[in-house]
Design a protein around this motif. Structure first.
Motif, mmCIF file in Angstrom:
data_model
loop_
_atom_site.group_PDB
_atom_site.id
_atom_site.type_symbol
_atom_site.label_atom_id
_atom_site.label_comp_id
_atom_site.label_asym_id
_atom_site.label_seq_id
_atom_site.Cartn_x
_atom_site.Cartn_y
_atom_site.Cartn_z
ATOM 1 N N ILE A 185 -28.754 -27.860 0.752
ATOM 2 C CA ILE A 185 -29.247 -26.825 -0.165
ATOM 3 C C ILE A 185 -30.186 -25.872 0.567
ATOM 4 O O ILE A 185 -30.125 -24.651 0.391
ATOM 5 N N ILE A 186 -31.040 -26.439 1.421
ATOM 6 C CA ILE A 186 -31.983 -25.604 2.180
ATOM 7 C C ILE A 186 -31.236 -24.718 3.173
ATOM 8 O O ILE A 186 -31.560 -23.532 3.342
ATOM 9 N N ASN A 187 -30.218 -25.285 3.837
ATOM 10 C CA ASN A 187 -29.470 -24.543 4.868
ATOM 11 C C ASN A 187 -28.303 -23.743 4.309
ATOM 12 O O ASN A 187 -27.620 -23.043 5.059
ATOM 13 N N HIS A 188 -28.037 -23.894 3.009
ATOM 14 C CA HIS A 188 -26.909 -23.211 2.373
ATOM 15 C C HIS A 188 -25.586 -23.565 3.056
ATOM 16 O O HIS A 188 -24.731 -22.698 3.280
ATOM 17 N N LYS A 189 -25.447 -24.836 3.401
ATOM 18 C CA LYS A 189 -24.217 -25.323 4.019
ATOM 19 C C LYS A 189 -23.739 -26.572 3.294
ATOM 20 O O LYS A 189 -24.513 -27.261 2.649
ATOM 21 N N LYS A 190 -22.463 -26.889 3.446
ATOM 22 C CA LYS A 190 -21.913 -28.102 2.845
ATOM 23 C C LYS A 190 -22.476 -29.318 3.570
ATOM 24 O O LYS A 190 -22.553 -29.325 4.811
ATOM 25 N N PRO A 191 -22.910 -30.360 2.837
ATOM 26 C CA PRO A 191 -23.482 -31.540 3.504
ATOM 27 C C PRO A 191 -22.482 -32.220 4.425
ATOM 28 O O PRO A 191 -21.300 -32.356 4.075
ATOM 29 N N HIS A 192 -22.939 -32.629 5.605
ATOM 30 C CA HIS A 192 -22.056 -33.290 6.564
ATOM 31 C C HIS A 192 -22.885 -34.198 7.468
ATOM 32 O O HIS A 192 -24.110 -34.051 7.575
#
Length: 455
Positions: A332-339
């Motif tokens: 959410i902080i990085n605006h990326k899909k969790p991986h």
């Protein structure tokens, strides 16, 4: 009549078998512990104490209201040990075993839920899993018992080879199944204090606890890919990473909060490491947790709440849940899909982790509130116990840990029954328990999406 009962159970979903299975074993165990031949002469055992002991054993918790060694005969102690063994194997075998034993056809939806509960990639591998579980359990517990004899044959209260051998097997079963029961005698909240300077025994106990807390699937996957670690599953990598991080950080934080005692010689780094290991659902203690600083007790509470790993003999919200939550927040902080480890983490996994954490936290908060309400007349301004002791006890029950600041044996019957319920829900899992009562009806419509400001 019998046919109606059988048909009733056949109509229940798979998760209800898991919930019912634990209840049946708990009540059978409490009944067996009440048999006169299981209780020592001159000892009065109330049923609510037998029920508490049975629940604590089946839920592999270790909280006690009566001492196992001083209350029960050898027959009673054997029953407690068997209940611990059944409880330790229960998450991966009891519920699914009942489903398979009844030869009931499992729907696709129930098969999917069962796979998630047992952490299986393929539900067809259930029988293969059972076989590996029993082999690993037998080998590890036998090895643990044999090595424990080195300590118990030279114990200060050594009373012959029979006692030493039985203690060794009981301790090995209790440690591997992450249950803090002991048969040393004496109702205390620091179970194996006489051995707090025995490095070999401490490390052996820690090894059994860690192996039991990793989970059977992780042990199996690690052994199969011992020379090719990159081939291990994402689950295995996450569990091993989180276990290492929690063990190291737990040890350092406990040592930091108790550093003044390390300096004066009343506490050790070995004690800090043992506390870090045992607080994640094992329940053994070499030092009195009531003597820990409040900051130290808070660290233990956090570790108890996190617990062990999925498919293991331990409780808590699980290491993988914490990992997914952290990855979800980071995404959410990085605006990326969790991986992680070159794998994407599904949105469904994040939702499940949030649900588990929320329900678990709600259970602990609600349990603490009710406990304080029940005991409000017993706690005066001069009482040695505080709200943090209540939180400690409730979290210990939820995480099926068994650590105590000494509060549990002094609780009223109502509070003991409250802890029985919390231990049961903690072992079955709040999400599993809630899902077992889901009607299963699918919704074929959706509402218009609304906007709610967050943060």
């Amino acid at each position: 009549m019998l046919k109606k009962v059988i048909n009733f159970f056949r109509k229940q979903n798979s998760l209800r078998y898991i919930a019912f299975g634990f209840l049946v074993v708990i009540f059978i165990g409490s009944g067996l512990l009440m048999i006169p031949g299981c209780v020592k002469e001159g000892v009065t055992l109330h049923y609510h104490d037998a029920l508490f002991t049975s629940t604590s054993a089946v839920c592999v918790t270790g909280l006690i209201v009566v001492d196992v060694a001083d209350t029960f005969t050898i027959a009673g102690q054997v029953i407690v040990m068997l209940l611990i063994q059944i409880g330790g194997l229960g998450v991966t075998t009891l519920g699914a075993g009942l489903v398979i034993a009844l030869r009931r056809r499992i729907s696709l939806k129930e098969r999917s839920i069962l796979q998630e509960t047992l952490n299986l990639d393929d539900a067809k591998s259930l029988f293969a899993l059972f076989k590996r579980v029993f082999i690993y359990t037998f080998v590890i517990e036998m090895l643990g018992a044999c090595l424990s004899m080195i300590t118990f044959f030279k114990a200060p209260d050594y009373a012959g080879p029979g006692q030493a051998v039985f203690r060794s097997f009981f301790h090995s079963v209790a440690a591997f199944n992450n249950s803090g029961f002991d048969i040393m005698g004496g109702l205390t909240n620091f179970t194996i204090a006489p051995y707090n300077n025995d490095v070999f025994f401490n490390l052996l106990t820690c090894a059994l606890i860690i192996l039991g807390g990793l989970g059977f699937l992780v042990i199996s996957d690690t052994f199969r890919n011992i020379t090719h670690f990159k081939k291990t599953s994402l689950h295995t990598k996450v569990v091993l990473l989180m276990t290492f991080i929690l063990l190291v950080s737990g040890t350092l934080l406990v040592a930091l909060t108790e550093y003044h005692r390390i300096q004066d010689g009343s506490f050790t780094w070995l004690g800090a490491f043992f506390a870090s290991v045992t607080s994640r659902t094992a329940g053994f203690s070499t030092y009195n947790f009531s003597e820990f600083t409040r900051s130290g007790q808070i660290i233990i509470i956090i570790l108890m709440f996190i617990g062990a790993s999925p498919g293991s003999t331990g409780g808590g919200i699980k290491t993988t849940t914490l990992f997914v939550l952290v990855m979800g927040v980071r995404s959410i902080i990085n605006h990326k899909k969790p991986h992680a480890f070159k794998y994407s983490i599904s949105e469904e996994a994040v939702k499940k982790a949030l649900s588990v954490a929320f329900l678990s936290l709600t259970l602990v908060i609600t349990g603490t509130f009710i406990l304080c309400m029940i005991e409000r007349e017993n706690w005066s301004a001069q009482s040695p116990f505080s709200t943090i002791d209540a939180i400690f006890e409730v979290t210990s029950a939820f995480g099926t840990v068994g650590l105590s600041t000494g509060l549990t044996p002094l609780l009223s019957v109502g509070s003991k029954m409250l802890l029985v319920i919390i231990m049961y829900l903690g072992r079955v899992g709040p999400l599993t328990f809630m899902s077992s009562w889901h009607s299963g009806k699918d919704e074929y419509f959706s509402y218009a999406e609304g906007v709610i400001p967050i943060g």
